[in-house]
Design an enzyme around this catalytic site. Sequence first.
Site, PDB file in Angstrom:
ATOM      1  N   GLY B  45     -30.569 -10.837  13.825  1.00 29.16           N
ATOM      2  CA  GLY B  45     -29.328 -11.284  14.513  1.00 29.16           C
ATOM      3  C   GLY B  45     -29.256 -12.497  13.845  1.00 29.16           C
ATOM      4  N   CYS B 254      -4.183   6.652   1.724  1.00 31.70           N
ATOM      5  CA  CYS B 254      -4.608   6.160   0.005  1.00 31.70           C
ATOM      6  C   CYS B 254      -4.000   6.972  -0.106  1.00 31.70           C
ATOM      7  CB  CYS B 254      -6.034   6.600   0.007  1.00 31.70           C
ATOM      8  SG  CYS B 254      -6.257   6.763  -1.066  1.00 31.70           S
ATOM      9  N   CYS B 257      -6.252  10.074  -2.050  1.00 30.57           N
ATOM     10  CA  CYS B 257      -6.637  10.952  -1.532  1.00 30.57           C
ATOM     11  C   CYS B 257      -5.910  11.194  -0.637  1.00 30.57           C
ATOM     12  CB  CYS B 257      -8.231  10.690  -1.150  1.00 30.57           C
ATOM     13  SG  CYS B 257      -8.571   9.593  -0.131  1.00 30.57           S
ATOM     14  N   CYS B 279      -8.036   3.620  -1.532  1.00 29.03           N
ATOM     15  CA  CYS B 279      -8.898   3.682  -0.664  1.00 29.03           C
ATOM     16  C   CYS B 279      -9.472   2.723  -2.140  1.00 29.03           C
ATOM     17  CB  CYS B 279      -9.837   4.536  -0.941  1.00 29.03           C
ATOM     18  SG  CYS B 279      -9.321   5.874  -0.060  1.00 29.03           S
ATOM     19  N   CYS B 285     -13.194   7.738  -2.094  1.00 28.25           N
ATOM     20  CA  CYS B 285     -11.915   8.796  -2.660  1.00 28.25           C
ATOM     21  C   CYS B 285     -12.288   9.247  -3.010  1.00 28.25           C
ATOM     22  CB  CYS B 285     -11.105   6.861  -3.693  1.00 28.25           C
ATOM     23  SG  CYS B 285      -9.384   7.142  -3.454  1.00 28.25           S
TER      24      CYS B 285
HETATM   25 ZN    ZN Z   1      -8.659   7.455  -1.105  1.00 30.56          ZN
END
Ligand code: ZN
Lengths: 360, 308
Positions: B45, B254, B257, B279, B285
């Site tokens: 970090g 989505c 998909c 997506c 996807c």
């Molecule tokens: Zn998708």
Amino acid sequence: MYVAVKGGERAIANAHKLLAEERRGDPSVPELSVEQIASQLTIAVHRVMAEGSLYDPELAALAVKQARGDLIEAIFLLRAYRTTLPRLAYSLPLETGRMTVRRRISSTFKDVPGGQILGPTFDYTHRLLDFSLAATNGAAPAAEPGPADPPAAVPGVVDILDRQGLIEASAPADPERPIGDLTREPLNLPAERDLRLQNLARGDEGFLLSLAYSTQRGYGGSHPFVGELRVGEAAVEIEPPELGFPIEIGEITLTECQMVNQFKGSKSEPPQFTRGYGLVFGHCERKAMSMALVDRALRGRELGEEPNAPARDEEFVLMHSDNIQASGFTEHLKLPHHVDFQAELEQIRKMRRRAEEPSE
Amino acid sequence: MTNPAERVTNPAERVTNPGYNYAYLDEQTKRMVRRALLKAVAVPGYQVPFASREMPLPYGWGTGGIQVTASVIGPDDTLKVIDQGADDTTNAVSIRQFFARVAGVRTTERTAEATLIQTRHRVPETPLREGQILVYQVPLPEPLRKLEPRETETRRMHALSEYGLMSVKLYEDVTRHGRIATSYDYPVMVEERYVMAPSPTPKFDNPKMHRSPALQLFGAGREKRIYAVPPYTRVRSLDFDDYPFEVQEFDTPCALCGSSGVYLDEIITDDQGGKMFVCSDTDFCAQRVAAAGDSQGARDPQGAGGLQ
Ligand SMILES: [Zn+2]
């Protein structure tokens, strides 16, 4: 139905072909040669070398051609090339006092040892379009030849003040402290003057010009005079360890500006003139003068001045002077941001729904 | 870098550019970047300054990520490059072509096949595994920058763990908007020591950074900073007990998909307000569509036929 800002390889290849076509322009017009650019657009080539931090007129001219005259794009091309080059040697400090001067003026004295030399300057030209240049037939009228043997070394005007103790002494180089190199180490702040000058030398001419202008308009007043502005050729020398003595490896065109600034004095320093320094590859007077003014404005810590103006703010100036960084980040907004935008869109819709709910 | 067992037999062309060193950067520069990377991994970090070079791509277009990738990539790596979650966005294509040219490396669009993934603005939906490296392109590495423009100040604040200003900002959000109004580049606390910018990924992706088995490297070229989240490091999104961190949720799955619980792009389909959600991660996807037996017909999740 699904048309996104995607489409990859073919689109890019086609864009590159279109770019090449536009670069060439009307094929019935003869193509520009790199030699023509290098010898006739010299000031553009010099700016590209200065801000590209690479002294090579041929490559700079090639970059100007490739960039279609977009000088920041050309500077970018040169920088990206420069960064791949090995570091073979470090030159000795340039002796600008021994440079062959083609132009040299001082606004602080009417006449100076070595004389005022106007040289090739736009100053005092009337800015009237010269329609005779539209025809490409002409040889330029030859200039009168100068004196047969010009002075070998023209002493710096500021050194004359220096001898009288009226201007601050320029600090001698400290052999114990190596000179920084901001192309090899990240810039850490606060920065010393060596790194500040390196940053300004490759900084954007327009940015430095505006900052310099602002100091004259009261944003960090510096009351400057041009102690000296000179343009000419200086020898570059290196001292290979196996030889043990310096050898000259070439000559470069430089513009140097010594700005003389009023200074009322402080607790530790008597009233005296102070220095601002500009040194730029090529013939770039506007840049050298701007650099000298901004250099002086950035010396506040050392001279006890408040950082109360943009040009006096080291972090502001040094972090925003580089046009390759600035243009890259500004223009990156052209890249798709739809993932972030989607996140913001959802956020605003949610907030609006919440605002529309009747409060209890 | 690469476990030989994970090599992919992809017949990608392996042509390197003879005018430049392998992976473009000279070996000295790579060593300098690797030293910064090692320090970054040792102090998760923490933003390590490095002597960022000019690259042949503009600052702001991934130069930090490219320098990190160039410094860790080897001929046995398989590289995936995504921008906005997609492999075929123009800048992802450009960077992938760059490495195919200068490093002769295999490239892939499949998250599972990649040993090295360079990304802008997303963490892949497919969970990462040990041995993979995720390289983030970072425009503004300093999470405190919007609160304090001076680098000299923000470095001091990190050194002293002086993060009160950030809590005040988040709290002001809550009083003004009833919620924390940051939706991307949402600040995180790494190993309870350094507040870190996750780069402009949507906050949806923050939980994926927490205890990830993959090594996460962050490169900011213009700002000359490198930082890292080593595998299995704790990454906590900043919040308050009564206003806990929450990720975006989408109302619909989505459209291609059918996945839910993934990050979606809103696609405007006409000028009558019509839209669909698909997506953002095109590889994820496509894998889902393929697994479902190509039931989506002519719909092409890769968006071929888009920008020409
Ligand atoms: Zn998708």
